[in-house]
Design a protein around this motif. Structure first.
Motif, mmCIF file in Angstrom:
data_model
loop_
_atom_site.group_PDB
_atom_site.id
_atom_site.type_symbol
_atom_site.label_atom_id
_atom_site.label_comp_id
_atom_site.label_asym_id
_atom_site.label_seq_id
_atom_site.Cartn_x
_atom_site.Cartn_y
_atom_site.Cartn_z
ATOM 1 N N THR A 187 34.281 88.383 44.243
ATOM 2 C CA THR A 187 34.652 88.543 45.630
ATOM 3 C C THR A 187 34.303 89.953 46.075
ATOM 4 O O THR A 187 34.511 90.901 45.367
ATOM 5 C CB THR A 187 36.159 88.312 45.799
ATOM 6 N N ASP A 188 33.775 90.067 47.263
ATOM 7 C CA ASP A 188 33.269 91.360 47.687
ATOM 8 C C ASP A 188 33.827 91.694 49.063
ATOM 9 O O ASP A 188 34.189 90.834 49.827
ATOM 10 C CB ASP A 188 31.734 91.291 47.746
ATOM 11 N N GLU A 189 33.885 92.967 49.364
ATOM 12 C CA GLU A 189 34.295 93.389 50.689
ATOM 13 C C GLU A 189 33.106 93.268 51.633
ATOM 14 O O GLU A 189 32.055 93.867 51.389
ATOM 15 C CB GLU A 189 34.745 94.849 50.647
ATOM 16 N N PRO A 190 33.226 92.505 52.685
ATOM 17 C CA PRO A 190 32.096 92.339 53.597
ATOM 18 C C PRO A 190 31.931 93.561 54.501
ATOM 19 O O PRO A 190 32.530 93.655 55.554
ATOM 20 C CB PRO A 190 32.484 91.095 54.386
ATOM 21 N N VAL A 199 31.100 93.222 58.156
ATOM 22 C CA VAL A 199 32.207 92.877 59.055
ATOM 23 C C VAL A 199 32.875 94.151 59.572
ATOM 24 O O VAL A 199 33.174 94.280 60.762
ATOM 25 C CB VAL A 199 33.235 91.978 58.346
ATOM 26 N N PHE A 237 42.032 93.176 53.924
ATOM 27 C CA PHE A 237 41.119 92.443 53.028
ATOM 28 C C PHE A 237 41.061 90.973 53.406
ATOM 29 O O PHE A 237 39.989 90.383 53.549
ATOM 30 C CB PHE A 237 41.591 92.616 51.582
ATOM 31 N N THR A 270 34.550 84.386 49.744
ATOM 32 C CA THR A 270 35.622 85.351 49.944
ATOM 33 C C THR A 270 36.826 84.639 50.528
ATOM 34 O O THR A 270 36.924 84.418 51.708
ATOM 35 C CB THR A 270 35.161 86.468 50.895
#
Lengths: 214, 212
Positions: A2-5, A8, B171, B202
């Protein structure tokens, strides 16, 4: 992983602020002029700025965490499920503001929420206070619901929140890998997070998450 | 002197003047923050009327409690804390009574400023629309941190929650926005990023969905 977008956050950062309409501005100006402010003499300034957030202390409840004999399923297995009473008792040993009754009640609520979530229903957080919680389910069922409905949380999810992780509920395995089950509180809602413990502070994902500017 | 340090000095001076009896000083102080307070209020409440009421309630409350300002936070943080909490209270009350309005007028017509960094107004409207779909708590955190640029610690102070909770809400909010706005991923060529499968995955753990 999972990654921080980041794209965005770029979009959000570039969002222009909507201007305050002229009529609202006029109305506010008038309201402030008309407001009576009581003047208090010889009065010590009251404390307006709130107290610091309560220190939240992690409580470890591990009962023979990876003992094969206690594993309960092929995909998600939970060792030595703590009872609500155990967790409530553990909460008493911390310096948090949470009373045992509250802790138990909130845990019941999260059990109820997981049930609702599993059925694909939507329930507003505000409903929690009035909802009659269903009979508590076991932690194995709760964590299974958390894991199967959202996927296994990556390490990036929970490690940065160590200032408020209240309970390491249990350890077990998920899809053949060791997993830690966390419970953390966000308002009246408890989140159950199933996390791969293989992630640590050296993991690039953690570094990425920690790069959120403070 | 950095701009925000200068602004805080000005704010403290105006607040002191007001407490000392200069009634107009608070109006000047409030006016300096109108736009920022409005921007956060309209995004949290999603309703111009509610936003106006919340800003008014918050500023009057701040005015009446000005003597109690202790000075260990910036004046703007203090004002935001009061107004944001007024917004959250109003929104939650409205939600309980089932009176959730869905207006779409954010005053975009007045925002033809060519210096806006996000020149594509349609994109801005899409992002605002996605922002409105976030649950209240996530929306408030994302608006403060990602839109308004408050630090995690400052946003935590404003919202009265631990910094970790702000991070968590941001988050989760960003993850939902990424899912909602995936088609805008490369809208700005200067920031073009290679697609990957991660964003689609995500998903916040144990998400409840809907407004909270």
């Amino acid at each position: 992983m999972t990654d921080e977008p980041d794209w965005v956050t770029d979009l959000l950062r570039d969002l222009p602020d909507p201007p305050m309409p002229a009529d609202v501005r006029t109305r506010l100006d008038a309201a402030l002029v008309q407001t009576e402010v009581p003047r208090r003499k010889n009065r010590r300034p009251m404390i307006l700025v709130g107290a610091a957030a309560a220190a939240l202390v992690a409580v470890v409840l591990v009962v023979d965490p990876f003992a094969p004999a206690t594993r309960t399923g092929p995909d998600l297995s939970v060792a030595g499920e703590p009872t609500l009473a155990q967790i409530s008792q553990a909460s008493l040993s911390t310096d948090t503001d949470y009373r045992a009754h509250d802790m138990g009640q909130q845990l019941k609520e999260i059990v109820g929420l997981r049930t609702v979530h599993q059925k694909g229903q939507r329930q507003a957080e505000s409903d929690v206070a009035t909802a009659v919680p269903p009979p508590p389910r076991s932690w194995a069922q709760v964590t299974e619901a958390a894991a199967t409905s959202t996927g296994l949380a990556e390490c990036v999810w929970s490690v940065p929140w160590d200032d408020e992780v209240l309970l390491i509920v249990d350890r077990g395995s998920y899809q053949g890998e060791p997993a830690i089950i966390w419970a953390r509180q966000d308002g009246p809602v408890w989140e159950v997070v199933v996390q791969r413990p293989s992630c640590d502070a050296e993991d690039p994902a953690i570094a990425h998450q920690e790069s959120v500017p403070d | 002197m950095p701009a925000n340090e200068f602004a805080d000095k000005r704010d403290r001076r105006l607040l002191q003047q007001f407490v000392a009896g200069d009634r107009e000083a608070f109006g000047e102080l409030a006016a300096a923050h109108y736009d920022r307070l409005w921007a956060v209020a309209i995004r949290i409440t999603k309703d111009p009327e509610e936003a106006a009421d919340a800003v008014q309630d918050g500023l009057i409350s701040a005015m009446r409690n000005a003597e109690g300002f202790r000075g260990d936070a910036k004046v703007t943080t203090w004002l935001h804390r009061i107004v944001v909490n007024a917004c959250l209270d109003r929104y939650r009350k409205r939600q309980r009574t089932g009176e959730v309005a869905t207006p779409d007028d954010l005053g975009w017509e007045a925002m033809a400023d060519p210096t806006d960094r996000l020149s594509n107004r349609e994109v801005a409207i899409e992002v605002e629309a996605a922002l409105r779909k976030l649950p209240l708590d996530q929306r408030a955190a994302v608006v403060l941190v990602d839109v308004q640029g408050w630090s995690i610690v400052e946003a935590a102070d404003i919202l009265g929650i631990p910094p970790g909770t702000v991070k968590s809400r941001c988050f989760r909010g960003r993850a939902k926005l990424a899912s909602e706005l995936g088609h805008l991923r490369n809208h700005n060529p200067a920031r073009r990023v290679e697609p990957d499968a991660a964003t689609a995955d995500t998903v916040a753990p144990t998400e409840q969905g809907g407004d909270q």
